[in-house]
Design a protein around this motif. Structure first.
Motif, mmCIF file in Angstrom:
data_model
loop_
_atom_site.group_PDB
_atom_site.id
_atom_site.type_symbol
_atom_site.label_atom_id
_atom_site.label_comp_id
_atom_site.label_asym_id
_atom_site.label_seq_id
_atom_site.Cartn_x
_atom_site.Cartn_y
_atom_site.Cartn_z
ATOM 1 N N TYR A 141 18.207 -122.230 35.828
ATOM 2 C CA TYR A 141 19.646 -122.263 35.237
ATOM 3 C C TYR A 141 19.762 -120.713 35.367
ATOM 4 O O TYR A 141 20.424 -120.061 35.148
ATOM 5 C CB TYR A 141 20.205 -121.919 34.424
ATOM 6 C CG TYR A 141 21.114 -122.174 33.772
ATOM 7 C CD1 TYR A 141 22.316 -122.728 34.332
ATOM 8 C CD2 TYR A 141 21.711 -121.081 32.930
ATOM 9 C CE1 TYR A 141 23.441 -122.025 33.607
ATOM 10 C CE2 TYR A 141 22.464 -121.555 32.262
ATOM 11 C CZ TYR A 141 23.916 -121.133 32.348
ATOM 12 O OH TYR A 141 25.254 -121.172 32.244
ATOM 13 N N PRO A 142 18.700 -120.174 34.754
ATOM 14 C CA PRO A 142 18.672 -118.065 34.412
ATOM 15 C C PRO A 142 18.596 -117.725 36.071
ATOM 16 O O PRO A 142 19.251 -116.594 35.998
ATOM 17 C CB PRO A 142 17.154 -118.378 33.215
ATOM 18 C CG PRO A 142 17.151 -119.040 33.534
ATOM 19 C CD PRO A 142 17.898 -120.422 33.862
ATOM 20 N N VAL A 143 17.416 -118.850 37.686
ATOM 21 C CA VAL A 143 17.684 -117.353 38.039
ATOM 22 C C VAL A 143 18.601 -117.597 38.900
ATOM 23 O O VAL A 143 19.256 -117.030 39.450
ATOM 24 C CB VAL A 143 16.036 -118.499 39.035
ATOM 25 C CG1 VAL A 143 16.207 -118.180 40.151
ATOM 26 C CG2 VAL A 143 14.989 -118.758 38.065
ATOM 27 N N LEU A 144 19.662 -118.394 38.731
ATOM 28 C CA LEU A 144 20.938 -118.794 39.063
ATOM 29 C C LEU A 144 21.351 -117.716 38.633
ATOM 30 O O LEU A 144 22.312 -116.598 39.430
ATOM 31 C CB LEU A 144 21.442 -120.378 38.873
ATOM 32 C CG LEU A 144 21.015 -120.872 40.201
ATOM 33 C CD1 LEU A 144 22.233 -122.917 40.395
ATOM 34 C CD2 LEU A 144 21.075 -120.409 41.947
ATOM 35 N N GLN A 145 21.800 -118.177 37.207
ATOM 36 C CA GLN A 145 22.832 -116.569 37.173
ATOM 37 C C GLN A 145 22.039 -115.402 36.768
ATOM 38 O O GLN A 145 23.444 -113.906 37.062
ATOM 39 C CB GLN A 145 22.481 -116.781 35.053
ATOM 40 C CG GLN A 145 22.815 -117.867 34.665
ATOM 41 C CD GLN A 145 24.269 -118.130 35.170
ATOM 42 O OE1 GLN A 145 25.315 -116.834 34.699
ATOM 43 N NE2 GLN A 145 25.177 -119.484 35.351
ATOM 44 N N GLU A 146 20.897 -115.304 36.964
ATOM 45 C CA GLU A 146 20.700 -113.436 37.604
ATOM 46 C C GLU A 146 20.834 -112.941 39.390
ATOM 47 O O GLU A 146 21.295 -112.608 39.318
ATOM 48 C CB GLU A 146 19.086 -113.249 37.612
ATOM 49 C CG GLU A 146 18.735 -112.026 37.753
ATOM 50 C CD GLU A 146 19.170 -111.173 37.600
ATOM 51 O OE1 GLU A 146 18.740 -109.890 37.762
ATOM 52 O OE2 GLU A 146 19.208 -111.191 36.259
ATOM 53 N N LEU A 147 20.382 -113.974 39.832
ATOM 54 C CA LEU A 147 21.448 -114.121 41.287
ATOM 55 C C LEU A 147 22.851 -113.931 41.554
ATOM 56 O O LEU A 147 23.452 -112.933 42.105
ATOM 57 C CB LEU A 147 20.673 -115.220 42.496
ATOM 58 C CG LEU A 147 19.441 -115.122 42.409
ATOM 59 C CD1 LEU A 147 18.665 -116.829 43.460
ATOM 60 C CD2 LEU A 147 18.891 -114.439 43.424
ATOM 61 N N ALA A 148 23.578 -114.738 40.428
ATOM 62 C CA ALA A 148 25.270 -114.128 40.587
ATOM 63 C C ALA A 148 25.176 -112.946 39.961
ATOM 64 O O ALA A 148 26.490 -112.009 40.835
ATOM 65 C CB ALA A 148 25.425 -115.539 39.989
ATOM 66 N N LEU A 149 25.050 -112.403 38.749
ATOM 67 C CA LEU A 149 24.890 -111.112 38.595
ATOM 68 C C LEU A 149 25.081 -110.133 39.710
ATOM 69 O O LEU A 149 25.556 -109.085 39.089
ATOM 70 C CB LEU A 149 24.103 -110.921 37.242
ATOM 71 C CG LEU A 149 23.867 -109.338 37.206
ATOM 72 C CD1 LEU A 149 25.880 -109.043 36.156
ATOM 73 C CD2 LEU A 149 23.441 -109.541 36.136
ATOM 74 N N ARG A 150 23.231 -110.687 40.025
ATOM 75 C CA ARG A 150 22.625 -109.088 41.307
ATOM 76 C C ARG A 150 23.354 -109.151 42.780
ATOM 77 O O ARG A 150 23.249 -107.780 42.811
ATOM 78 C CB ARG A 150 21.172 -109.225 41.083
ATOM 79 C CG ARG A 150 20.432 -107.679 41.553
ATOM 80 C CD ARG A 150 18.965 -108.058 41.740
ATOM 81 N NE ARG A 150 18.571 -109.087 42.587
ATOM 82 C CZ ARG A 150 17.759 -110.187 42.185
ATOM 83 N NH1 ARG A 150 16.892 -110.060 41.327
ATOM 84 N NH2 ARG A 150 17.224 -111.425 42.475
ATOM 85 N N ASP A 151 23.014 -110.541 43.316
ATOM 86 C CA ASP A 151 23.611 -110.492 44.834
ATOM 87 C C ASP A 151 25.276 -110.775 44.996
ATOM 88 O O ASP A 151 24.968 -110.886 46.088
ATOM 89 C CB ASP A 151 22.069 -111.048 45.176
ATOM 90 C CG ASP A 151 21.346 -110.769 44.965
ATOM 91 O OD1 ASP A 151 21.084 -109.113 44.704
ATOM 92 O OD2 ASP A 151 20.200 -110.974 44.815
ATOM 93 N N ILE A 152 25.547 -111.612 44.293
ATOM 94 C CA ILE A 152 26.559 -112.401 44.532
ATOM 95 C C ILE A 152 27.450 -111.813 44.089
ATOM 96 O O ILE A 152 29.059 -111.257 44.938
ATOM 97 C CB ILE A 152 26.403 -113.846 43.971
ATOM 98 C CG1 ILE A 152 26.237 -114.480 44.616
ATOM 99 C CG2 ILE A 152 28.924 -114.541 44.148
ATOM 100 C CD1 ILE A 152 26.609 -114.538 46.031
ATOM 101 N N GLY A 153 27.945 -111.391 42.652
ATOM 102 C CA GLY A 153 29.384 -110.446 41.726
ATOM 103 C C GLY A 153 29.572 -108.862 42.876
ATOM 104 O O GLY A 153 30.366 -108.728 43.264
ATOM 105 N N ALA A 158 33.351 -106.231 46.637
ATOM 106 C CA ALA A 158 33.836 -105.651 47.847
ATOM 107 C C ALA A 158 34.892 -106.348 48.695
ATOM 108 O O ALA A 158 35.525 -105.678 49.096
ATOM 109 C CB ALA A 158 32.596 -105.362 48.818
ATOM 110 N N LEU A 159 35.230 -107.659 48.755
ATOM 111 C CA LEU A 159 35.877 -108.396 49.521
ATOM 112 C C LEU A 159 37.046 -108.749 48.850
ATOM 113 O O LEU A 159 38.209 -108.414 50.014
ATOM 114 C CB LEU A 159 34.618 -109.625 49.432
ATOM 115 C CG LEU A 159 33.582 -110.243 50.825
ATOM 116 C CD1 LEU A 159 33.266 -111.876 50.289
ATOM 117 C CD2 LEU A 159 33.742 -109.379 52.074
#
Length: 458
Positions: A141-153, A158-159
């Motif tokens: 869960y925290p891994v996915l939250q970090e990925l969302a903040l850093r690499d998805i948001g 931009a899109l």
């Protein structure tokens, strides 16, 4: 040498056994059952919707979907098996469709350009819904939250900016995608055909700017929801600013690095989520003790089925062995020891050195982590002798005036463009090992006919 990506003139003819090796003859190339445990877990979820569930009073109470959705393995498997490859293939097909024909109707260009924006966001919406079932205590869960903040948001922001800019330019619509504008298995529309899996996820009737992303998945970068996050981004029409026609605007946008890279970053992060989920799925199948007894029994069955599936998938290899050994009556070759070519260089201050046969040379570790050593075949005296010159002789046969002549041509400097010392070209720094072809390259040679032998210049 300027570059080392140029192949030399010596190539295999295709007549050797190595050249005839076909991937299709590898027993692992085709498997009778290509499903793995994750596929079977998801199959059970889909199949459960067709099974009626009866409660303690023997009354029908829905289906068995809730049972197969309740375990952590089902959640992880759904992330691992997300159709990222199918969406990336669809994106590439749509890009090709938009770039291929400048005279395509404008409404088709606009429709498929809008689809281009929807593909990465719709896939993330689907995966965000799947990961919402994760408990906060789960290590993923925290891994996915970090990925969302850093690499998805950031790429989604931009899109959102480019989508607003495209809407202002009249290239994109704020309305949801209409399936009748596209080619699917049930609709013969224009453009590349979308797979049923892609169509099911994309065509949900939600517009790009207000797509329903699971709150728990995007809380790290969009705590108030995707619609607010979209609106907070300033419009950016830079990908479309330098063109006039619809086709040129879309073409420029498809070749605008920041737009394309934003989509690619989303897909790359979704692939990273798949890999992380695979690690925890494997752990949940092997080292997780909190499965309910009935679901644990289902996973135990899948574990046993792995052995049956492996036996089934070995059928092609066993069939190949039977064909070669029993039908063709070919005998197996004996084991052949591994061998390597060894290059030896003298240390400074030494003019010669004897390397006895049987000397062990270390070659690192094998796939199992064991040290590998090779032994020299024979004694080798290493000295500082080097190749001083490379010369070549070429024999050409020609028919002149009805008389067969054989020309023996000499190349005093073989490692050159003309055989005489001319520098090799930068784009192809290789030389013919037997000298350049053609009489113009050889200064001296012999012409031999059936009547006479004479010296010849040129």
């Amino acid at each position: 040498m300027a570059s080392c990506d140029k192949r030399g003139p010596l190539r295999r003819s295709g007549l050797s056994q190595t050249d005839r090796a076909l991937a299709e003859r590898d027993p692992g190339y085709f498997q009778l059952d290509e499903r793995d445990t994750g596929d079977l877990i998801l199959f059970a979820r889909r199949f459960a919707a067709h099974l009626r569930y009866y409660d303690a009073t023997n009354a029908a109470a829905g289906d068995w979907t809730a049972f197969f959705d309740s375990d952590i393995s089902a959640t992880l498997a759904s992330l691992v098996k997300a159709p990222v490859d199918s969406f990336r293939a669809a994106l590439a097909d749509v890009q090709g469709f938009l770039e291929r024909e400048p005279t395509r109707p404008q409404h088709q260009l606009r429709d498929h350009f809008s689809l281009l924006f929807h593909l990465p966001l719709a896939l993330y919406r689907d995966m965000a819904a799947r990961q919402s079932a994760l408990e906060r205590e789960h290590p993923l869960y925290p891994v996915l939250q970090e990925l969302a903040l850093r690499d998805i948001g950031p790429p989604l922001a931009a899109l959102a900016r480019y989508h607003q800019g495209g809407t202002a330019a009249g290239l994109l619509s704020a309305a949801p995608l209409d399936p009748v504008d596209y080619t699917t298995s049930t609709n013969p529309g224009p453009g590349p055909q979308l797979s049923d899996q892609v169509a099911r996820i994309v065509f949900t009737g939600e517009p790009f700017q207000s797509m329903a992303l699971a709150p728990r998945a995007i809380t790290s970068f969009a705590p108030t929801g995707w619609a607010d996050y979209y609106t907070a981004q300033p419009p950016d029409g830079s990908p479309y600013a330098d063109a006039v026609t619809v086709y040129d605007q879309i073409y420029d946008a498809l070749n605008y690095n920041l737009l394309v890279s934003a989509m690619e970053r989303v897909f790359q992060t979704l692939i990273r989520i798949q890999r992380e989920a695979q690690v925890y799925l494997t752990s949940s199948l092997q080292n997780f003790a909190a499965h309910t007894p009935h679901y644990g029994l289902w996973l135990a069955f899948l574990s046993m089925f792995d052995k049956a599936r492996a036996e089934l998938n070995d059928f092609t290899g066993r069939h190949l062995d039977f064909y070669y050994e029993e039908i063709l009556r070919l005998s197996r070759r004996g084991p052949v020891a591994d061998h390597v070519h060894l290059l030896v260089e003298l240390a400074k201050g030494r003019d010669a050195h004897l390397l006895p046969g049987g000397t062990l040379v270390r070659a690192g570790k094998d796939d199992f982590g064991r040290e590998v050593s090779y032994a020299t075949d024979e004694d080798l005296v290493v000295n500082r002798a080097s190749v001083a010159e490379l010369r070549a002789v070429r024999v050409d046969e020609t028919l002149t005036g009805g008389i067969a002549r054989t020309y023996v041509r000499a190349s005093p400097v073989a490692a050159s463009a003309d055989g005489l010392g001319e520098k090799l070209p930068e784009d192809a720094q290789h030389f013919a090992p037997f000298g350049p072809s053609g009489g113009s390259f050889a200064r001296l040679g012999f012409a031999i006919s059936d009547r006479q032998l004479f010296m010849r210049e040129g």
